[in-house]
Design an enzyme around this catalytic site. Structure first.
Site, PDB file in Angstrom:
ATOM      1  N   GLY A 152       0.846  -1.200   0.000  1.00 14.46           N
ATOM      2  CA  GLY A 152       0.000   0.000   0.000  1.00 14.46           C
ATOM      3  C   GLY A 152       0.877   1.243   0.000  1.00 14.46           C
ATOM      4  O   GLY A 152       0.529   2.270   0.598  1.00 14.46           O
ATOM      5  N   GLY A 163      -0.302   5.025  -1.135  1.00 15.64           N
ATOM      6  CA  GLY A 163      -1.318   5.787  -0.407  1.00 15.64           C
ATOM      7  C   GLY A 163      -0.748   6.924   0.421  1.00 15.64           C
ATOM      8  O   GLY A 163       0.459   7.195   0.397  1.00 15.64           O
ATOM      9  N   GLN A 164      -1.627   7.573   1.184  1.00 10.08           N
ATOM     10  CA  GLN A 164      -1.239   8.784   1.923  1.00 10.08           C
ATOM     11  C   GLN A 164      -0.107   8.499   2.913  1.00 10.08           C
ATOM     12  O   GLN A 164       0.914   9.195   2.909  1.00 10.08           O
ATOM     13  CB  GLN A 164      -2.453   9.350   2.686  1.00 10.08           C
ATOM     14  CG  GLN A 164      -2.159  10.692   3.343  1.00 10.08           C
ATOM     15  CD  GLN A 164      -3.117  11.040   4.488  1.00 10.08           C
ATOM     16  OE1 GLN A 164      -3.871  10.195   4.964  1.00 10.08           O
ATOM     17  NE2 GLN A 164      -3.085  12.288   4.911  1.00 10.08           N
ATOM     18  N   ASP A 190       2.242  -1.940  -4.387  1.00  7.29           N
ATOM     19  CA  ASP A 190       0.823  -1.564  -4.366  1.00  7.29           C
ATOM     20  C   ASP A 190       0.112  -2.391  -5.422  1.00  7.29           C
ATOM     21  O   ASP A 190       0.752  -3.109  -6.198  1.00  7.29           O
ATOM     22  CB  ASP A 190       0.655  -0.046  -4.619  1.00  7.29           C
ATOM     23  CG  ASP A 190      -0.551   0.511  -3.866  1.00  7.29           C
ATOM     24  OD1 ASP A 190      -1.674   0.017  -4.106  1.00  7.29           O
ATOM     25  OD2 ASP A 190      -0.374   1.416  -3.031  1.00  7.29           O
ATOM     26  N   TYR A 194     -15.322  -0.297   8.746  1.00  6.92           N
ATOM     27  CA  TYR A 194     -13.892  -0.053   8.910  1.00  6.92           C
ATOM     28  C   TYR A 194     -13.481  -0.245  10.372  1.00  6.92           C
ATOM     29  O   TYR A 194     -12.510  -0.931  10.677  1.00  6.92           O
ATOM     30  CB  TYR A 194     -13.601   1.375   8.440  1.00  6.92           C
ATOM     31  CG  TYR A 194     -12.209   1.899   8.683  1.00  6.92           C
ATOM     32  CD1 TYR A 194     -11.099   1.331   8.059  1.00  6.92           C
ATOM     33  CD2 TYR A 194     -12.008   3.014   9.509  1.00  6.92           C
ATOM     34  CE1 TYR A 194      -9.829   1.853   8.269  1.00  6.92           C
ATOM     35  CE2 TYR A 194     -10.749   3.536   9.713  1.00  6.92           C
ATOM     36  CZ  TYR A 194      -9.659   2.955   9.096  1.00  6.92           C
ATOM     37  OH  TYR A 194      -8.409   3.473   9.298  1.00  6.92           O
ATOM     38  N   LYS A 218     -10.918  -3.003  12.089  1.00  7.03           N
ATOM     39  CA  LYS A 218      -9.751  -2.618  12.894  1.00  7.03           C
ATOM     40  C   LYS A 218      -9.829  -3.240  14.293  1.00  7.03           C
ATOM     41  O   LYS A 218      -8.821  -3.682  14.839  1.00  7.03           O
ATOM     42  CB  LYS A 218      -9.633  -1.089  12.969  1.00  7.03           C
ATOM     43  CG  LYS A 218      -9.242  -0.437  11.635  1.00  7.03           C
ATOM     44  CD  LYS A 218      -7.876  -0.887  11.153  1.00  7.03           C
ATOM     45  CE  LYS A 218      -7.470  -0.311   9.824  1.00  7.03           C
ATOM     46  NZ  LYS A 218      -6.217  -0.875   9.300  1.00  7.03           N
ATOM     47  N   ILE A 244      -4.928  11.780   9.843  1.00  3.71           N
ATOM     48  CA  ILE A 244      -3.558  12.196   9.511  1.00  3.71           C
ATOM     49  C   ILE A 244      -3.600  13.277   8.424  1.00  3.71           C
ATOM     50  O   ILE A 244      -4.229  13.097   7.383  1.00  3.71           O
ATOM     51  CB  ILE A 244      -2.717  10.999   9.005  1.00  3.71           C
ATOM     52  CG1 ILE A 244      -2.751   9.835  10.009  1.00  3.71           C
ATOM     53  CG2 ILE A 244      -1.281  11.436   8.713  1.00  3.71           C
ATOM     54  CD1 ILE A 244      -2.089  10.100  11.336  1.00  3.71           C
TER      55      ILE A 244
HETATM   56  C1  AKB Z   1     -10.642   7.662   8.385  1.00  2.97           C
HETATM   57  O1  AKB Z   1     -11.126   8.805   8.495  1.00  2.97           O
HETATM   58  O2  AKB Z   1     -11.293   6.678   8.023  1.00  2.97           O
HETATM   59  C2  AKB Z   1      -9.190   7.476   8.751  1.00  2.97           C
HETATM   60  C3  AKB Z   1      -9.022   7.049  10.174  1.00  2.97           C
HETATM   61  C4  AKB Z   1      -9.305   7.985  11.271  1.00  2.97           C
HETATM   62  O3  AKB Z   1      -8.664   5.935  10.417  1.00  2.97           O
HETATM   63  N1  AKB Z   1      -8.461   8.674   8.510  1.00  2.97           N
END
Ligand code: AKB
Length: 320
Positions: free
Chosen positions: A9, A12-13, A35, A143, A147, A173
Site C-alpha cells: 500500500g 497511499g497517503q 501496491d 472499517y 480494525k 492524519i
Molecule cells: C478515516 O477517516 O477513516 C481514517 C481514520 C481515522 O482511520 N483517517
C-alpha cells in the site's frame, strides 16, 4: 541491524511518506514499495517497486521471497467512508491482507510486522474525552469493525505464535504530499488545498465536530519509534492509542484564516457526520508515551503554517 523492508500500500497517503522516510534511513535497495497498481509515480520511480495484491497470499509471498524481506508495513486498507459504501469489500480487503501478513510472520518468512489500527475502533458508547487505552469498544462502522477485530488477531498471534506485530491507532492524519482517500477525517486535508486554490471550502462535517488529528511527520516518527523500540518495552500488542491534537472544522478554518485572510468555510454535513459523531474527541496516549517515549511536535498552529507553506510551493511549481 540491516533490514529488508516491504511496504504494502506504498502509493497511499501514509504508505508513500513511510516509503520515502524508510528509504532515507535504510537505503533505496533495502526498501521495496508495493501496491495493487502504479498509482503514485513519485513512489514508483523512487526505488524498487513491485505490484502486490494484498488480498492474494501467493502475491505477497512471492515478493517477500524474491527480496528476502524481514519486515512488513501493511498500509493497504479501505477507510471509513468508502467502507460504508462497500462493506463486504472493506471487510475482505482489511482482513485478508492482515491474515496473509500475520501468517507469513507465523511461518517465519518475516520477523516483524507493522499494521495500522485507528480511532475508528471506538464507537458511540466509548467515553469521548481523553479516551483511555482500555475502554468500551463497540465500533459502528465496517472499517472500525475490521480494525477492532484485527487488533484482537494481532494480540492473538503475538500470544500464541510469538509474532512480533506492532500497531498504532492512528487519528486523522494531515499531510501535503499525497492525498488521503475515503476517510472521514479527509476534510482536514482538503480544506488546505481548497483554501489555496479557491479561498473557500464546504465542509462535510459540522462546525463543532471535534476529532483527534495528527500531522504526518509526527505519525511517521511514531511509527518508526514503535518499530525500533525493544520488544520488552511493548506492553500492548493489540494497538496503541496515539494523540497529538484535537480540533473542529471551525477551529482549523480560524488558523487558516491567519495565513489566508478572507478564507471562508461553509458547512454541509453528509453521511460522514454520523461516522465522526461515533468517534472520540480526544485520546489518552499515556501508554505510548510511557512505553516507547512518544512525544508529538506539531500542534494546530504549527501544522497549519507548514501545510500552507508546502502547498503554496507545490501549486506554484505546478503552474510553471
Ligand atoms: C478515516 O477517516 O477513516 C481514517 C481514520 C481515522 O482511520 N483517517
Amino acid at each position: 541491524m540491516s533490514h529488508k523492508i516491504l511496504i504494502i500500500g506504498a502509493c497511499g497517503q501514509i504508505g508513500s511518506e513511510l516509503t520515502y522516510k524508510l528509504r532515507n534511513l535504510y537505503g533505496k535497495d533495502n526498501v521495496v514499495a508495493s501496491d495493487i497498481g502504479y498509482n503514485n509515480l513519485e513512489v514508483v520511480n523512487s526505488g524498487i517497486f513491485e505490484i502486490v495484491d494484498a488480498q492474494d497470499y501467493a502475491s505477497v509471498l512471492t515478493c517477500v521471497e524474491k527480496h528476502k524481506i524481514d519486515t512488513i508495513y501493511l498500509m493497504a486498507a479501505m477507510l471509513s467512508a468508502t467502507g460504508e459504501k462497500y462493506p463486504m469489500k472493506a471487510w475482505h480487503l482489511n482482513m485478508d491482507s492482515l491474515f496473509h501478513v500475520l501468517n507469513l510472520a507465523k511461518a517465519k518468512y518475516v520477523k516483524k510486522v507493522f499494521w495500522p489500527s485507528s480511532i475508528a475502533v471506538f464507537g458511540p458508547t466509548t467515553p469521548k474525552e481523553n479516551t483511555p487505552q482500555h475502554t468500551v469498544m463497540e465500533p459502528s462502522t465496517v472499517y472500525g469493525i475490521t480494525k477492532q477485530v484485527g487488533e484482537r488477531w494481532c494480540e492473538y498471534y503475538f500470544e500464541k505464535y510469538g509474532v512480533d506485530v506492532r500497531s498504532i491507532r492512528y487519528p486523522g492524519i494531515i499531510s501535503w504530499k499525497t492525498l488521503p482517500g475515503g476517510g472521514t477525517t479527509d476534510y482536514a486535508v482538503e480544506i488546505y488545498h481548497k483554501a489555496i486554490t479557491d479561498g473557500t471550502y464546504e465542509s462535510f462535517l459540522s462546525e463543532n465536530t471535534e476529532l483527534p488529528m495528527m500531522f504526518m511527520d509526527d505519525a511517521i516518527d511514531a511509527t518508526l519509534q514503535l518499530m525500533d523500540a525493544p520488544a520488552e518495552n511493548i506492553t500492548i500488542r493489540s494497538s496503541y492509542n496515539l494523540g497529538a491534537m484535537s480540533f473542529t472544522p471551525k477551529e482549523i478554518a480560524q488558523t487558516i484564516e491567519k495565513h489566508i485572510p478572507g478564507f471562508n468555510i461553509t458547512y454541509n454535513p453528509d453521511y460522514r457526520q454520523n461516522i465522526a459523531d461515533s468517534w472520540p474527541k480526544s485520546i489518552d496516549d499515556s501508554c505510548a508515551r510511557n512505553d516507547w517515549g512518544w512525544r508529538h511536535r506539531f500542534d494546530l498552529d504549527k501544522m497549519s503554517a507548514e501545510m500552507i507553506l508546502q502547498l503554496q510551493k507545490k501549486y506554484a511549481s505546478e503552474k510553471k
